[in-house]
Design an enzyme around this catalytic site. Structure first.
Site, mmCIF file in Angstrom:
data_model
loop_
_atom_site.group_PDB
_atom_site.id
_atom_site.type_symbol
_atom_site.label_atom_id
_atom_site.label_comp_id
_atom_site.label_asym_id
_atom_site.label_seq_id
_atom_site.Cartn_x
_atom_site.Cartn_y
_atom_site.Cartn_z
ATOM 1 N N ARG A 82 -36.674 -14.856 -2.274
ATOM 2 C CA ARG A 82 -35.423 -14.300 -1.762
ATOM 3 C C ARG A 82 -34.248 -15.271 -1.796
ATOM 4 N NH1 ARG A 82 -37.751 -12.439 3.834
ATOM 5 N NH2 ARG A 82 -38.928 -14.363 3.459
ATOM 6 N N ASP A 88 -39.728 -9.698 2.180
ATOM 7 C CA ASP A 88 -40.398 -10.641 1.298
ATOM 8 C C ASP A 88 -41.229 -9.865 0.275
ATOM 9 O OD1 ASP A 88 -41.782 -12.691 0.077
ATOM 10 O OD2 ASP A 88 -42.341 -13.681 1.948
ATOM 11 N N CYS A 131 -35.023 -18.655 3.052
ATOM 12 C CA CYS A 131 -36.142 -17.750 3.297
ATOM 13 C C CYS A 131 -37.350 -18.617 3.663
ATOM 14 C CB CYS A 131 -36.416 -16.840 2.095
ATOM 15 S SG CYS A 131 -37.038 -17.651 0.613
#
Length: 159
Positions: free
Chosen positions: A16, A127, A10
């Site tokens: 994440r 996100d 990420c």
């Protein structure tokens, strides 16, 4: 099943991708496949190098039985050679990875995490960093679904 090395990616490697790493490690352990699948995570930025995952993400993951204890790191050039499967959480990170891949063979190792979703209809893992508690839970929901699909694909030699 062939041995596979997975890298989840990420932006900052604090929400994440470490969540995907923790979820996948638990699924792999439960499946008895720890000797066949190696798992790490990284970020396309180095903003949080050496830090633990975001405390909010760790709290939400812990509630579901996941340990997020890896330290943030940036994607390194050698990752493209060392890992068999590189999984981007969203289109931005997917394109960054594709542009950084040193050759076509390495570029073909890159997938979107949601390519492996089974039930949920998301095309990326959002996100949660600037949002509220619901965003962290949604990330875990999406990642649980996609990690299950990824493990199935690996077990069935589809990837």
């Amino acid at each position: 099943m062939n041995k596979k090395k997975l890298l989840f990616v990420c932006l900052g490697n604090i929400c994440r991708s470490p969540s995907a790493e923790g979820i996948m490690k638990k699924l792999v352990k439960e499946a008895g496949s720890e000797n066949n699948i190696y798992i790490e995570s990284a970020g396309t930025s180095g903003w949080h190098e050496g830090e633990l995952p975001d405390s909010r993400m760790r709290v939400h993951a812990k509630r579901r039985g996941y340990a997020l204890d890896s330290l943030s790191r940036s994607v390194r050039p050698k990752d493209f050679e060392e890992f068999d499967i590189i999984l981007a959480m969203d289109d931005n990170n997917y394109h960054i990875l594709k542009n950084c891949a040193p050759n076509l063979e390495c570029e073909q190792k890159i997938y979107r995490m949601t390519d492996f979703r089974k039930r949920l209809k998301y095309d990326h893992v959002p996100d949660p960093y600037y949002g509220g508690a619901d965003g962290f839970d949604l990330v875990i929901d999406i990642l649980e679904d996609a990690c299950e699909g990824l493990l199935d694909a690996i077990k069935n030699n589809k990837i």
